[in-house]
Design an enzyme around this catalytic site. Structure first.
Site, PDB file in Angstrom:
ATOM      1  N   SER A  41       0.822  -1.212   0.000  1.00 21.68           N
ATOM      2  CA  SER A  41       0.000   0.000   0.000  1.00 21.68           C
ATOM      3  C   SER A  41       0.851   1.255   0.000  1.00 21.68           C
ATOM      4  O   SER A  41       0.343   2.354  -0.192  1.00 21.68           O
ATOM      5  CB  SER A  41      -0.943   0.007   1.206  1.00 21.68           C
ATOM      6  OG  SER A  41      -0.205   0.023   2.412  1.00 21.68           O
ATOM      7  N   LYS A  97      -5.806   3.716   8.232  1.00 22.61           N
ATOM      8  CA  LYS A  97      -4.773   4.554   7.619  1.00 22.61           C
ATOM      9  C   LYS A  97      -5.132   6.040   7.694  1.00 22.61           C
ATOM     10  O   LYS A  97      -4.244   6.892   7.755  1.00 22.61           O
ATOM     11  CB  LYS A  97      -4.524   4.104   6.178  1.00 22.61           C
ATOM     12  CG  LYS A  97      -3.794   2.757   6.138  1.00 22.61           C
ATOM     13  CD  LYS A  97      -3.741   2.136   4.764  1.00 22.61           C
ATOM     14  CE  LYS A  97      -3.039   0.781   4.840  1.00 22.61           C
ATOM     15  NZ  LYS A  97      -3.034   0.068   3.557  1.00 22.61           N
TER      16      LYS A  97
END
Length: 602
Positions: free
Chosen positions: A110, A153
């Site tokens: 990611s 996140k």
């Protein structure tokens, strides 16, 4: 002894100065990650330091704590994309990436988008907005792929004092314990503006207040017309063959009876082939000649299968004899294909012929396997397809048979390029396998192995083609929920660049046209991918043979700065990428690799 110590001091001093200089001019960028704690998954920021120096194309990574292999794969793809975006030849640079986190993190792909931004800023000597953070994988075409842990996140961005969080397009809505959560609203509560981005080009302005615009090349009308003339002749020949075979088989089947079940199945296949021929004739009238050829080719596969199934059922032909004849024919076709000189004008057509011969051989292997397992119906299907795939190889190498203007290419000059394509295929496949560990990739591993075998045999054109096959099929899970218009535009622009270099990118134009004619998303994306890869292959071959062209291409990027930057924010319709991926991901590679269940190009 004193002299030795003085020399060592000088060396150590130089090393220290080099280290300090590298650190001083490094880009430091924060990325969000997810860590597993006693309280479950939590978002944590990690620090990524990026240095770029003159070098020879290596990417080095130092991580603490250790991360998974997927982050290393991300780093190589990030460097490749950064080079394409900035117009830099990355074979002349080394990239050093240092990742530090206070806690162990889960996975690492990611951060691919973030690393790409960091490398771009290092290459361009740009400063970063420290209040922006991004999550998203990086795909080889520059698009941003989906990730997990979006909400965690966003919390990591809050901990890092960021005010803007970029997430992959299509991931605004996240499912948590059966409930949908709007990531944008979730971010607002934390004082963070959450924005969806679909490509690295969309992300750059938020970090730099600069915008790199993908240089758009115009179509070359002369080359477009040349392509149509070539494809028109091919489509006429294939349509004529298919229509005649349909008429003959319609009469033959109406005069035969092979039992209720077989008769019904063969009539259904005949009906399907008729629909494909009608589609082909319609596409021909609309000047979509390659699409017409593909539709007629798919009809021919069915008709060939009907013909030999009928011969088998009526006792006119046994399956072993049929497969032996196909085997002999493919051997003869291969001799013809490999007897052709490779020139600057026909290398793409020769490559297309070689990959089709290789596919014909694989199909024939499947036919023999089916035969020895006693599955004669499947053996006939694979054998019929193999025969026609051999025919299509001859069609391709004959497209420019009368064009004698090209210079003969010493294929040894393509060895380095073939190695690059092989390395890229291995990187992408490893990346996908670490991202989706439950994904069946046997077909892709076989494609990669075929590419390696071709390389060992010195068949560098086939190496490139097999590597492209591996890349395209492997990338489908990465881009399946991306912006299909981006894939289309990316392919078209690659084609236009090739045309502007004087190349007639027949395969790329054909795949692009074929993608436009298809309805299902997976097929469209797959053929847009083939289109962009083959256009890039054309460009790479010409660059490899003429280094001056490489310099001209590399310098062409458009940059908009400061007040001229206009950032357009977009949002997507409500969906759940994570759930959709888990629901269908297992079937994607099977679709891409399967021979009998999908429409194929001629």
């Amino acid at each position: 002894m004193k002299t030795w110590r003085e020399n060592m001091k000088k060396i150590l001093t130089l090393l220290l100065i080099t280290f300090l200089l590298n650190s001083a001019f490094a880009v430091i960028i924060k990325a969000p990650a997810v860590s597993l704690t006693d309280r479950g998954y939590v978002g944590v920021p990690i620090n990524i330091q990026i240095n770029v120096t003159k070098g020879d194309g290596h990417v080095f990574m130092d991580t603490m704590p250790l991360t998974e292999l997927d982050m290393q794969g991300s780093a190589r793809i990030a460097a490749k994309v950064a080079g394409e975006v900035t117009g830099k030849d990355m074979s002349k640079y080394n990239v050093y990436i240092t990742v530090r986190s206070d806690v162990p993190v889960v996975g690492g792909p990611s951060a691919g988008g973030t690393m790409t931004i960091g490398i771009i800023c290092e290459l361009m000597n740009w400063s970063l907005n420290k209040h922006v953070m991004m999550t998203g994988t990086i795909n080889p075409d520059g698009s941003i792929g989906p990730v997990g842990g979006i909400l965690e996140k966003i919390e990591a961005a809050k901990k890092a004092n960021c005010t803007i969080m970029l997430i992959p397009k299509g991931q605004r809505y996240v499912e948590v314990e059966g409930n949908k959560v709007d990531a944008v609203e979730f971010g607002k509560k934390l004082g963070i503006k959450v924005i969806e981005v679909g490509s690295i080009y969309e992300a750059i302005p938020y970090f730099t207040n600069k915008k790199i615009i993908m240089k758009e090349y115009p179509e070359n009308p002369l080359i477009e017309e040349k392509y149509k003339d070539i494809m028109k002749e091919l489509s006429e020949n294939v349509l004529k063959t298919a229509n005649e075979k349909y008429e003959n088989l319609s009469k033959e089947l109406s005069n035969s009876y092979v039992g209720y079940e077989y008769q019904k199945a063969l009539l259904n296949e005949l009906t399907t082939s008729k629909s494909l021929l009608e589609k082909a004739n319609d596409e021909y009238l609309k000047n979509k000649y390659y699409s017409a050829t593909c539709s007629a080719f798919n009809a021919l596969i069915k008709l060939e299968t009907i013909e030999h199934t009928l011969k088998y059922l009526t006792g006119e032909e046994d399956v072993k004899t049929f497969l032996t004849e196909v085997q002999n024919k493919i051997s003869h076709d291969k001799e013809i294909v490999y007897s052709k000189n490779v020139t600057t004008n026909n290398f793409e057509e020769i490559l297309a012929g070689r990959i089709r011969i290789a596919e014909a051989e694989k199909l024939l292997d499947n036919a023999w396997k089916s035969y020895y397992l006693g599955n004669y119906d499947e053996a006939i299907k694979y054998g019929s397809f193999a025969k026609l795939r051999g025919d299509s190889a001859i069609w391709w190498v004959s497209l420019k048979e009368n064009d004698n203007n090209g210079k003969i290419i010493n294929e040894a000059k393509l060895k380095s390029l073939a190695q690059q394509y092989l390395d890229n295929a291995e990187t992408i496949l490893t990346y996908v396998e670490t991202l989706f560990p439950n994904l069946p990739t046997d077909d892709l591993e076989n494609d990669l192995e075929s590419a390696k075998e071709a390389y060992k045999d010195g068949d560098y054109l086939l190496t490139i083609a097999e590597s492209i096959d591996t890349c395209v099929k492997a990338e489908i899970p990465l881009v399946i929920f991306g912006d299909i218009e981006y894939s289309k535009k990316y392919a078209r622009n690659k084609i236009n660049l090739a045309e502007n270099l004087g190349i007639t990118p027949i395969s790329a134009l054909g795949y692009y046209e074929y993608a436009n004619s298809l309805n299902d998303t997976i097929s469209k994306i797959m053929y847009y991918k083939y289109s962009s890869y083959y256009a890039q292959m054309d460009i790479d071959v010409i660059k490899e043979l003429n280094k001056s062209i490489s310099e001209n291409i590399s310098s062409e990027i458009n940059i908009v700065t400061n007040e001229n930057v206009n950032i357009e924010e977009t949002t997507t319709k409500e969906n759940n990428v994570g759930i959709m991926i888990s629901a269908i991901i297992g079937g994607l590679i099977g679709f891409a690799g399967g021979y009998l269940a999908r429409r194929v190009s001629a």
